[in-house]
Design a protein around this motif. Structure first.
Motif, mmCIF file in Angstrom:
data_model
loop_
_atom_site.group_PDB
_atom_site.id
_atom_site.type_symbol
_atom_site.label_atom_id
_atom_site.label_comp_id
_atom_site.label_asym_id
_atom_site.label_seq_id
_atom_site.Cartn_x
_atom_site.Cartn_y
_atom_site.Cartn_z
ATOM 1 N N TYR A 205 83.310 86.881 4.031
ATOM 2 C CA TYR A 205 82.258 87.906 3.982
ATOM 3 C C TYR A 205 82.862 89.302 4.117
ATOM 4 O O TYR A 205 82.473 90.237 3.403
ATOM 5 C CB TYR A 205 81.208 87.683 5.072
ATOM 6 N N TYR A 235 80.903 83.871 11.616
ATOM 7 C CA TYR A 235 80.156 84.506 10.520
ATOM 8 C C TYR A 235 78.979 85.305 11.063
ATOM 9 O O TYR A 235 78.741 86.444 10.660
ATOM 10 C CB TYR A 235 79.683 83.405 9.570
ATOM 11 N N ASP A 236 78.251 84.733 12.024
ATOM 12 C CA ASP A 236 77.107 85.435 12.607
ATOM 13 C C ASP A 236 77.552 86.688 13.353
ATOM 14 O O ASP A 236 76.852 87.703 13.354
ATOM 15 C CB ASP A 236 76.337 84.509 13.556
ATOM 16 N N LEU A 239 78.098 89.406 10.759
ATOM 17 C CA LEU A 239 76.808 89.944 10.298
ATOM 18 C C LEU A 239 76.210 90.895 11.332
ATOM 19 O O LEU A 239 75.639 91.927 10.989
ATOM 20 C CB LEU A 239 75.834 88.801 10.010
ATOM 21 N N GLU A 240 76.368 90.533 12.608
ATOM 22 C CA GLU A 240 75.828 91.354 13.690
ATOM 23 C C GLU A 240 76.512 92.723 13.729
ATOM 24 O O GLU A 240 75.848 93.765 13.838
ATOM 25 C CB GLU A 240 76.036 90.628 15.022
ATOM 26 N N ALA A 244 74.559 93.281 8.601
ATOM 27 C CA ALA A 244 74.255 92.582 7.352
ATOM 28 C C ALA A 244 73.281 91.434 7.597
ATOM 29 O O ALA A 244 72.903 91.143 8.730
ATOM 30 C CB ALA A 244 75.537 92.066 6.720
ATOM 31 N N ASP A 246 72.083 87.322 6.581
ATOM 32 C CA ASP A 246 72.528 86.026 6.076
ATOM 33 C C ASP A 246 71.803 85.693 4.765
ATOM 34 O O ASP A 246 70.661 86.093 4.546
ATOM 35 C CB ASP A 246 72.218 84.957 7.130
ATOM 36 N N ARG A 277 69.379 95.483 11.650
ATOM 37 C CA ARG A 277 70.092 95.364 10.378
ATOM 38 C C ARG A 277 70.083 96.691 9.618
ATOM 39 O O ARG A 277 69.110 97.450 9.684
ATOM 40 C CB ARG A 277 69.450 94.277 9.495
ATOM 41 N N ASP A 285 72.899 93.983 -0.718
ATOM 42 C CA ASP A 285 73.185 92.542 -0.678
ATOM 43 C C ASP A 285 72.112 91.735 -1.400
ATOM 44 O O ASP A 285 72.411 90.730 -2.049
ATOM 45 C CB ASP A 285 73.305 92.062 0.775
#
Length: 531
Positions: A205, A235-236, A239-240, A244, A246, A277, A285
């Motif tokens: 990512y 991955y989480d 994103l945090e 971003a 999911d 976010r 995205d």
């Protein structure tokens, strides 16, 4: 000792360490091995792809006492002094802050002196497009015929701003954006060296978010590691940190849009906002997600092109069956426009919500690509047995008592609802059409909308409306089958009855005003024709 950022700590020191620019590295190594070294080079390409790094390695290689296969050995005195930044042979200039004629004149004076050690004096001018026109002119002669011991390396991200007189004097090398696979592989190497535990999905990512820039990728990775210091980077977590979203959220959002469930879509936006976010990133995205969906929809074997997992690919294939290509193209258009608008917007959430409501409510748009979606929305309502209520608030064309039978509003019915038959219009219904014809015509797409402003109306039967136009060209435009069907669909949406539309041209030799029936006498109403 203070902490060193990853992109500085692991900056390549030899040609072998440079990733994703093999076409340039091979050429430069061959030149050094064959002693065919040019006097002026232009390195151009997007940020973070290795322009300045390659320039420094090249400066070491041409001065190295013991080069190995065209690369610097890294051990000799020259290599060590250049790496430490103490060598007088390598002069790095930032053209953004040294862009005047006087700065270039200083270079012209310096090149007359031979190097005190090594073979070449190498001038690396970074962001060379920032030089003034006078500075470029002052550089021209020196750049064309420098002493045999001088090499110029110009680096820029905006090659189109460099005068052609400079371009023609340089060997031109384009640095490509680095692929996601190459960036991910390099980050995995560095994480092993740093002994940091990172999920492969998180690495990929970050590589995708870097948009082809190795330096951006390492900076983002540095930021994520610092936030979750001492923990496994998942991955989480990524994103945090990056704000971003999911792909599962995109899937859920898209399905709600397809169902035209505005409330559920806005609730999803509320959740994402409360999670902190970044809405600009969300728009970018989601546009990419729609692009992937379009590729899956229009091609049978797209697995090699899409950088998605097997599970996500299966999900995309499932959603591709739920949406039409014209809908996807409209969604992509709206979100592409949104991404540009959000860069400078102060109310990003409002813009995002309006765009999502547009996707759910095609009637908000009058563009051609929205028309099919508007007709599709009407058909979906009819299939579900929902009476299509006109905006003016006219009564339902279906009796209230038959609602359960027609649309299956009652519980426990397993059989799919049958599409109710649309009743034929009667003269009173045509009266409703005539009364609202200008409003109906305003909803139709161009150029028919303009043409219908000149139309005269006439009854052609119990449920037929004749549209008479003064010119043959106008009649041919409005009388096209797709345009007639569009007008009939808008009328049907307005009154809930079928009205047959026939388009005619005024008969030859007759006055336009005498060609149509006086519809006022037939339906006992006053008609005001607007110009």
């Amino acid at each position: 000792m203070s902490y060193t950022a990853l992109y500085r700590k692991f900056r390549p020191t030899s040609f072998e360490d440079v990733k994703g620019q093999d076409h340039i590295i091979t050429t430069l190594q061959n030149q050094i091995k064959a002693n065919r070294i040019g006097h002026a080079y232009l390195f151009c390409g997007t940020r973070g792809t290795g322009k300045t790094t390659v320039a420094k390695i090249f400066a070491k290689a041409v001065n190295c006492e013991h080069p190995v296969d065209g690369s610097p050995c890294g051990e000799c005195a020259m290599c060590r002094s250049i790496a430490a930044g103490t060598s007088m042979n390598v002069i790095e200039i930032d053209a953004a802050s040294n862009n005047g004629v006087d700065n270039i004149r200083e270079i012209r004076e310096e090149v007359t002196y031979r190097p005190t050690e090594g073979k070449y004096k190498v001038y690396i001018i970074d962001e060379v497009h920032m030089l003034s026109i006078g500075a470029f002119n002052a550089l021209l002669k020196t750049l064309e015929e420098p002493p045999e011991y001088v090499i110029f390396i110009l680096a820029t991200t905006e090659v189109h701003k460099i005068p052609i007189t400079i371009l023609s004097r340089c060997q031109h090398y384009d640095f490509k954006r680095i692929t996601i696979d190459t960036i991910a592989a390099r980050m995995n190497e560095l994480m092993e060296a740093e002994q940091v535990d990172v999920e492969e999905k998180a690495i990929r990512y970050i590589a995708k978010a870097a948009d082809g820039s190795m330096r951006d990728a390492l900076s983002l990775l540095d930021q994520c590691i610092a936030f979750y210091l001492g923990q496994k980077l998942t991955y989480d977590n990524v994103l945090e940190v990056l704000g971003a979203v999911d792909t599962d959220v995109f899937s859920r959002l898209l399905r709600k849009i397809i169902q035209r469930d505005v409330a559920a879509v806005l609730n999803t936006v509320e959740e994402l906002v409360m999670q902190g976010r970044e809405l600009s990133q969300l728009a970018a995205d989601f546009t990419w997600y729609l692009r992937n969906l379009l590729l899956v929809k229009t091609s049978d074997s797209i697995e090699d092109v899409l950088d998605v997992s097997t599970e996500n690919l299966q999900q995309l294939k499932e959603e591709a069956q739920m949406i039409e290509t014209d809908m996807l193209l409209r969604y992509i258009r709206i979100f592409s426009e949104l991404s540009g608008q959000m860069k400078y917007a102060t109310q990003k959430r409002v813009l995002l919500e309006v765009a999502l409501i547009k996707l759910c409510t095609p009637a908000m748009e009058t563009t051609e690509d929205a028309l099919l979606d508007r007709i599709r929305a009407v058909e979906e309502k009819l299939e579900k047995g929902i009476a299509v209520m006109p905006e003016g608030g006219y009564g339902s064309p279906y009796p209230q008592g038959n609602a359960g039978a027609a649309g299956g509003f009652g519980g426990g019915m397993e059989e799919p609802a049958k599409k109710p038959e649309i009743p034929l219009a009667i003269p009173e219904d045509v009266q409703e059409v005539v009364k609202n014809f200008r409003a109906i015509a305003d909803e139709i797409s161009d150029p028919v909308r303009t043409t219908l402003k000149k139309a005269r109306l006439s009854l052609g039967g119990e449920n037929r409306l004749m549209v008479v136009l003064p010119e043959g060209i106008e009649a041919s435009i409005a009388g096209r089958e797709d345009h007639v069907k569009e007008l009939e669909a808008l009328i049907e949406q307005r009154i809930g009855k079928k009205v047959e539309v026939e388009v005619r041209q005024v008969e030859e030799g007759r006055r336009f005003d005498d060609t149509f029936v006086d519809i006022e006498k037939k339906i006992n109403m006053e008609i005001t024709v607007e110009d």
